[in-house]
Design an enzyme around this catalytic site. Structure first.
Site, PDB file in Angstrom:
ATOM      1  CG  ASN A  11     -13.745 -55.906  27.591  1.00 13.07           C
ATOM      2  OD1 ASN A  11     -13.672 -57.007  27.033  1.00 13.07           O
ATOM      3  ND2 ASN A  11     -14.891 -55.346  27.936  1.00 13.07           N
ATOM      4  CD1 TRP A  12      -8.041 -56.311  23.553  1.00 13.25           C
ATOM      5  CD2 TRP A  12      -7.279 -58.321  22.919  1.00 13.25           C
ATOM      6  NE1 TRP A  12      -6.677 -56.219  23.430  1.00 13.25           N
ATOM      7  CE2 TRP A  12      -6.185 -57.438  23.038  1.00 13.25           C
ATOM      8  CE3 TRP A  12      -7.043 -59.641  22.549  1.00 13.25           C
ATOM      9  CZ2 TRP A  12      -4.867 -57.838  22.791  1.00 13.25           C
ATOM     10  CZ3 TRP A  12      -5.732 -60.046  22.300  1.00 13.25           C
ATOM     11  CH2 TRP A  12      -4.658 -59.149  22.414  1.00 13.25           C
ATOM     12  CE  LYS A  13     -16.031 -53.473  25.087  1.00 13.00           C
ATOM     13  NZ  LYS A  13     -16.966 -52.370  24.998  1.00 13.00           N
ATOM     14  CG  HIS A  95     -18.881 -55.289  29.934  1.00 15.56           C
ATOM     15  ND1 HIS A  95     -19.675 -54.809  28.910  1.00 15.56           N
ATOM     16  CD2 HIS A  95     -17.747 -54.553  29.911  1.00 15.56           C
ATOM     17  CE1 HIS A  95     -19.025 -53.832  28.294  1.00 15.56           C
ATOM     18  NE2 HIS A  95     -17.862 -53.652  28.882  1.00 15.56           N
ATOM     19  CD  GLU A  97     -20.058 -54.251  25.285  1.00 17.55           C
ATOM     20  OE1 GLU A  97     -19.289 -55.209  25.200  1.00 17.55           O
ATOM     21  OE2 GLU A  97     -19.697 -53.060  25.100  1.00 17.55           O
ATOM     22  CD  GLU A 167     -16.621 -50.623  31.687  1.00 16.02           C
ATOM     23  OE1 GLU A 167     -15.634 -50.330  31.006  1.00 16.02           O
ATOM     24  OE2 GLU A 167     -17.364 -51.578  31.424  1.00 16.02           O
ATOM     25  N   GLY A 173     -17.815 -47.023  24.348  1.00 23.08           N
ATOM     26  CA  GLY A 173     -17.752 -47.107  22.886  1.00 23.08           C
ATOM     27  C   GLY A 173     -18.322 -45.900  22.163  1.00 23.08           C
ATOM     28  CB  SER A 211     -14.897 -43.095  25.686  1.00 25.97           C
ATOM     29  OG  SER A 211     -15.976 -43.593  24.921  1.00 25.97           O
ATOM     30  N   GLY A 232     -11.756 -50.604  26.336  1.00 25.42           N
ATOM     31  CA  GLY A 232     -12.259 -51.378  25.202  1.00 25.42           C
ATOM     32  C   GLY A 232     -11.516 -50.996  23.930  1.00 25.42           C
TER      33      GLY A 232
HETATM   34  P1  PGA Z   1     -14.626 -48.517  25.444  1.00 28.92           P
HETATM   35  O1  PGA Z   1     -15.190 -49.825  26.199  1.00 28.92           O
HETATM   36  O2  PGA Z   1     -13.269 -48.225  26.021  1.00 28.92           O
HETATM   37  O3  PGA Z   1     -14.561 -48.926  23.994  1.00 28.92           O
HETATM   38  O4  PGA Z   1     -15.589 -47.427  25.693  1.00 28.92           O
HETATM   39  C1  PGA Z   1     -14.996 -49.994  27.572  1.00 28.92           C
HETATM   40  C2  PGA Z   1     -15.659 -51.262  28.031  1.00 28.92           C
HETATM   41  O5  PGA Z   1     -16.721 -51.624  27.519  1.00 28.92           O
HETATM   42  O6  PGA Z   1     -15.148 -51.963  28.925  1.00 28.92           O
END
Ligand code: PGA
Length: 248
Positions: A11-13, A95, A97, A167, A173, A211, A232
């Site tokens: 997931n490159w966001k 997600h 976010e 998640e 993150g 993470s 991520g």
């Molecule tokens: P992260 O993000 O690996 O940076 O914790 C995961 C995600 O939000 O899908």
């Protein structure tokens, strides 16, 4: 050697431009006998250029979002249909976010899931509790509410096109990965709950996110109930991502 295969999603966001994407593929050395389903979810304008590169590496395309509407006057939205028409295979929905910054709740997510499946996309549906919800003992209540968005899966055959991503918000993150015990406990709970709620004989695959990195992926993957990862930060580095894809 384990024969287990998983789904591993980058997931490159809102990271990586066209040049970064080219650099990533230039550096990427996928494990020679990769047996996992590997997907990358870039920002939407990169889906088409990414396709040319990713096909060579047997990597599929995922979108980070889609509209809850079919088509029409919805400026700025991206339909499930247009994604499907350019060869996108999966869409990530729910997600944390999207929930946190864009106010997406179960009602809208339920419509998005339906649109995606109607357009022949597969769905990675994300759920997870905040630290506050966990500390207040509201873990199962939170996850059960989030799972209720799956009620728009109105065809039995659609369940084969669904992957659940657990998640925990406090692990995204932050560098604080959930322990294998915590992941096992929640994944076991989710398997039972999903099968009961939707009257299923088997549960869709459940992947873990939060993470995940090249160091911790292997021990998490040894859990029977972990069918892969949503990654991520560590998916932005080709070397780290390739190492995650080498889990067995
Ligand atoms: P992260 O993000 O690996 O940076 O914790 C995961 C995600 O939000 O899908």
């Amino acid at each position: 050697m384990s024969t287990k295969t998983g789904t591993i999603v980058a997931n490159w966001k809102m990271n990586m431009n066209l040049q970064h994407m080219h650099d990533f593929f230039h550096q990427l050395k996928m494990p020679s006998q990769n047996k996992h389903r590997v997907l990358i979810a870039p920002q939407a304008p990169l889906l088409v250029p990414l396709k040319e590169q990713s096909t060579k590496h047997h990597i599929g395309l995922a979108s980070q979002n889609c509209s809850s509407e079919t088509k029409g006057a919805y400026t700025g939205e991206i339909s499930a249909d247009v994604l499907s028409s350019i060869g996108v295979e999966f869409v990530i929905l729910g997600h944390s976010e999207r929930r946190q910054y864009f106010g997406e709740k179960e009602d809208i997510l339920s419509k998005k899931i339906h649109q995606a499946l109607l357009s022949n996309l597969k769905v990675i549906y994300c759920i997870g509790e905040s630290l506050e919800q966990r500390e207040k003992n509201a873990l199962s209540e939170t996850l059960t509410l989030q799972l209720s968005a799956l009620k728009s899966i109105t065809e039995k055959s659609w369940w084969e096109k669904v992957v659940i991503a657990y998640e925990p918000v406090w692990a995204i993150g932050t560098g604080k990965v959930a322990t294998t015990e915590q992941v096992k406990e929640v994944h076991d709970f989710l398997q039972k709950t999903i099968m009961t709620m939707f009257n299923l004989k088997s549960c869709p695959p459940i992947i873990y996110g939060g993470s995940v990195n090249a160091e911790n992926a292997q021990s998490l993957f040894t859990l029977d109930s972990v069918s892969g990862f949503l990654v991520g930060g560590a998916s932005l580095k080709a070397h780290d991502f390739a190492r995650i894809c080498s889990v067995q």
